[in-house]
Write a protein that holds these residues in place. Structure first.
Motif, PDB file in Angstrom:
ATOM      1  N   PRO A  40       0.799  -1.234   0.000  1.00 25.87           N
ATOM      2  CA  PRO A  40       0.000   0.000   0.000  1.00 25.87           C
ATOM      3  C   PRO A  40       0.826   1.276   0.000  1.00 25.87           C
ATOM      4  CG  PRO A  40      -0.904  -1.570   1.563  1.00 25.87           C
ATOM      5  CD  PRO A  40       0.408  -2.130   1.104  1.00 25.87           C
ATOM      6  N   ASP A  41       2.101   1.181   0.412  1.00 26.01           N
ATOM      7  CA  ASP A  41       2.966   2.358   0.466  1.00 26.01           C
ATOM      8  C   ASP A  41       3.749   2.556  -0.830  1.00 26.01           C
ATOM      9  OD1 ASP A  41       3.727   4.590   1.970  1.00 26.01           O
ATOM     10  OD2 ASP A  41       5.560   3.633   2.679  1.00 26.01           O
ATOM     11  N   GLY A  42       3.413   1.777  -1.868  1.00 27.95           N
ATOM     12  CA  GLY A  42       4.061   1.949  -3.158  1.00 27.95           C
ATOM     13  C   GLY A  42       5.243   1.028  -3.387  1.00 27.95           C
ATOM     14  N   MET A  43       5.603   0.225  -2.391  1.00 30.87           N
ATOM     15  CA  MET A  43       6.686  -0.738  -2.561  1.00 30.87           C
ATOM     16  C   MET A  43       6.114  -2.068  -3.051  1.00 30.87           C
ATOM     17  SD  MET A  43       9.235   0.006   0.680  1.00 30.87           S
ATOM     18  CE  MET A  43       7.968  -0.001   1.955  1.00 30.87           C
ATOM     19  N   ALA A 177      -5.008  -8.763  12.595  1.00 29.37           N
ATOM     20  CA  ALA A 177      -6.038  -7.844  13.066  1.00 29.37           C
ATOM     21  C   ALA A 177      -5.448  -6.462  13.356  1.00 29.37           C
ATOM     22  CB  ALA A 177      -6.710  -8.399  14.316  1.00 29.37           C
ATOM     23  N   PHE A 178      -4.282  -6.437  13.997  1.00 21.43           N
ATOM     24  CA  PHE A 178      -3.653  -5.151  14.285  1.00 21.43           C
ATOM     25  C   PHE A 178      -3.143  -4.512  13.000  1.00 21.43           C
ATOM     26  CE2 PHE A 178      -0.275  -2.372  16.097  1.00 21.43           C
ATOM     27  CZ  PHE A 178      -1.098  -1.592  16.895  1.00 21.43           C
ATOM     28  N   GLY A 179      -2.683  -5.335  12.058  1.00 19.14           N
ATOM     29  CA  GLY A 179      -2.283  -4.799  10.762  1.00 19.14           C
ATOM     30  C   GLY A 179      -3.442  -4.113  10.061  1.00 19.14           C
ATOM     31  N   SER A 180      -4.630  -4.699  10.162  1.00 17.99           N
ATOM     32  CA  SER A 180      -5.817  -4.082   9.582  1.00 17.99           C
ATOM     33  C   SER A 180      -6.129  -2.756  10.265  1.00 17.99           C
ATOM     34  CB  SER A 180      -7.016  -5.030   9.710  1.00 17.99           C
ATOM     35  OG  SER A 180      -6.799  -6.218   8.975  1.00 17.99           O
ATOM     36  N   ALA A 181      -5.922  -2.710  11.579  1.00 17.52           N
ATOM     37  CA  ALA A 181      -6.146  -1.462  12.311  1.00 17.52           C
ATOM     38  C   ALA A 181      -5.164  -0.380  11.850  1.00 17.52           C
ATOM     39  CB  ALA A 181      -6.009  -1.709  13.805  1.00 17.52           C
ATOM     40  N   ILE A 182      -3.936  -0.774  11.578  1.00 21.68           N
ATOM     41  CA  ILE A 182      -2.939   0.190  11.085  1.00 21.68           C
ATOM     42  C   ILE A 182      -3.367   0.742   9.727  1.00 21.68           C
ATOM     43  CG2 ILE A 182      -0.575   0.437  10.252  1.00 21.68           C
ATOM     44  CD1 ILE A 182       0.266  -1.564  12.421  1.00 21.68           C
ATOM     45  N   LEU A 183      -3.847  -0.133   8.850  1.00 16.16           N
ATOM     46  CA  LEU A 183      -4.302   0.321   7.530  1.00 16.16           C
ATOM     47  C   LEU A 183      -5.478   1.296   7.668  1.00 16.16           C
ATOM     48  CD1 LEU A 183      -4.135  -2.985   5.452  1.00 16.16           C
ATOM     49  CD2 LEU A 183      -2.656  -0.987   5.220  1.00 16.16           C
ATOM     50  N   ALA A 184      -6.395   0.993   8.575  1.00 18.61           N
ATOM     51  CA  ALA A 184      -7.529   1.890   8.788  1.00 18.61           C
ATOM     52  C   ALA A 184      -7.071   3.234   9.343  1.00 18.61           C
ATOM     53  CB  ALA A 184      -8.534   1.241   9.735  1.00 18.61           C
ATOM     54  N   ALA A 185      -6.141   3.197  10.291  1.00 18.90           N
ATOM     55  CA  ALA A 185      -5.650   4.435  10.904  1.00 18.90           C
ATOM     56  C   ALA A 185      -4.827   5.267   9.923  1.00 18.90           C
ATOM     57  CB  ALA A 185      -4.814   4.105  12.134  1.00 18.90           C
ATOM     58  N   TYR A 190      -3.478   9.360   9.911  1.00 17.67           N
ATOM     59  CA  TYR A 190      -2.125   9.678   9.455  1.00 17.67           C
ATOM     60  C   TYR A 190      -2.094  10.253   8.036  1.00 17.67           C
ATOM     61  CZ  TYR A 190      -0.313   7.245  13.560  1.00 17.67           C
ATOM     62  OH  TYR A 190      -0.011   6.869  14.844  1.00 17.67           O
ATOM     63  N   GLY A 191      -3.217  10.738   7.549  1.00 15.77           N
ATOM     64  CA  GLY A 191      -3.256  11.415   6.261  1.00 15.77           C
ATOM     65  C   GLY A 191      -2.814  10.570   5.088  1.00 15.77           C
ATOM     66  N   GLY A 192      -3.010   9.259   5.193  1.00 17.80           N
ATOM     67  CA  GLY A 192      -2.622   8.373   4.104  1.00 17.80           C
ATOM     68  C   GLY A 192      -1.171   7.949   4.129  1.00 17.80           C
ATOM     69  N   ASP A 193      -0.418   8.334   5.162  1.00 19.16           N
ATOM     70  CA  ASP A 193       1.012   8.009   5.260  1.00 19.16           C
ATOM     71  C   ASP A 193       1.172   6.697   6.038  1.00 19.16           C
ATOM     72  OD1 ASP A 193       3.736   7.838   5.673  1.00 19.16           O
ATOM     73  OD2 ASP A 193       3.987   9.930   6.263  1.00 19.16           O
ATOM     74  N   ALA A 197       2.109   5.639  10.039  1.00 21.75           N
ATOM     75  CA  ALA A 197       1.177   4.840  10.834  1.00 21.75           C
ATOM     76  C   ALA A 197       1.882   3.642  11.454  1.00 21.75           C
ATOM     77  CB  ALA A 197       0.017   4.391   9.961  1.00 21.75           C
ATOM     78  N   VAL A 198       2.696   2.956  10.667  1.00 17.52           N
ATOM     79  CA  VAL A 198       3.435   1.800  11.192  1.00 17.52           C
ATOM     80  C   VAL A 198       4.379   2.231  12.302  1.00 17.52           C
ATOM     81  CG1 VAL A 198       5.120   0.002  10.642  1.00 17.52           C
ATOM     82  CG2 VAL A 198       3.250   0.486   9.047  1.00 17.52           C
ATOM     83  N   GLN A 199       5.122   3.291  12.051  1.00 21.15           N
ATOM     84  CA  GLN A 199       6.085   3.745  13.052  1.00 21.15           C
ATOM     85  C   GLN A 199       5.402   4.270  14.306  1.00 21.15           C
ATOM     86  OE1 GLN A 199       8.255   6.521  10.553  1.00 21.15           O
ATOM     87  NE2 GLN A 199       9.847   5.001  10.108  1.00 21.15           N
ATOM     88  N   GLY A 200       4.220   4.854  14.137  1.00 23.15           N
ATOM     89  CA  GLY A 200       3.524   5.419  15.281  1.00 23.15           C
ATOM     90  C   GLY A 200       2.759   4.406  16.109  1.00 23.15           C
TER      91      GLY A 200
END
Length: 235
Positions: A40-43, A177-185, A190-193, A197-200
């Motif tokens: 999702p981050d372009g990689m 499940a937490f990965g899905s939460a990160i994608l939602a957040a 996080y403005g699409g960043d 989101a992962v680092q935070g």
């Protein structure tokens, strides 16, 4: 949710089987057994999956939990006995052989010794998988961010760090499940960043570093392991 965010970071899943994933800036050429997802981050996320894994471990003895058995096995590592674990016939990666079967070489003194040889085999297979990925031109860095139930074992994680000669990280809540939460957040907070989101949202729980003396011993046994596989046509 594993914490992997930089190109070259590896993010294996150690559940019933072993699944390899690596973050890559570009889409690599794919050899047999490899696949690739768009990140999702372009990689890109090249990877592979094996039929071997923690779910293939044979257990001897009763009344001992897996974590207790890991602690008992720690005193038997590095281990001179060799094996390759499969729950049923056939392997798909790091080699392809529909007729491949479990093998054991050497004699184990007791259940702890037997368990140690199996943990070591899984770490060797993980290393073999990264070597296959690197042979396809995929750059792999010095950090491995692990997910899956078996990754929670400190004995196994330390063994893997020394076999792979890379730092192994375990994050809190490294689940899908937490990965899905990160994608939602990512979109909501996080403005699409996704990187932010992962680092935070992820936190390192444990870090395991290679132990140089142990790494040297394991390197020698790994050569023997690969030779034992080659004798059976597993290459």
């Amino acid at each position: 949710s594993s914490g992997a965010v930089e190109p070259g970071d590896a993010s294996p899943t150690l559940g019933t089987t072993i699944v390899w994933k690596v973050l890559s800036q570009s889409k690599p050429r794919l050899a047999p057994g490899l696949y690739c997802h768009f990140h999702p981050d372009g990689m890109w996320v090249p990877g592979a999956a094996s039929n071997t894994g923690p779910g293939s471990i044979r257990h001897k003895g009763s009344g001992v939990t897996p974590s207790e058995m890991d602690r008992i096995a720690a005193s038997y590592l590095p281990n001179p006995n060799l094996c390759y674990l499969l729950r049923s016939k056939g392997e798909r990666f790091p080699f392809l052989d529909p007729e491949a079967e479990t093998f054991f070489e050497g004699t184990s003194a007791d259940p702890g010794d037997f368990h140690a040889s199996q943990l070591q085999s899984l770490a060797f297979v993980e290393r073999w998988g990264y070597e296959r990925l690197e042979a396809s031109g995929i750059d792999i860095g010095r950090q491995v961010f692990s997910a899956g139930s078996a990754a929670a074992s400190p004995v196994f994680s330390q063994l893997r760090a020394s076999v792979l000669n890379r730092d192994v990280f375990i994050c809190h809540h490294s689940t899908s499940a937490f990965g899905s939460a990160i994608l939602a957040a990512t979109g909501a907070l996080y403005g699409g960043d996704l990187r932010s989101a992962v680092q935070g949202m992820t936190r390192i729980r444990e870090r395991f570093r290679p132990q140089p003396v142990t790494t040297d011993q394991l390197d020698e046994i790994y050569v023997s392991f690969r030779a034992a596989c080659a004798r059976r046509g597993y290459a």
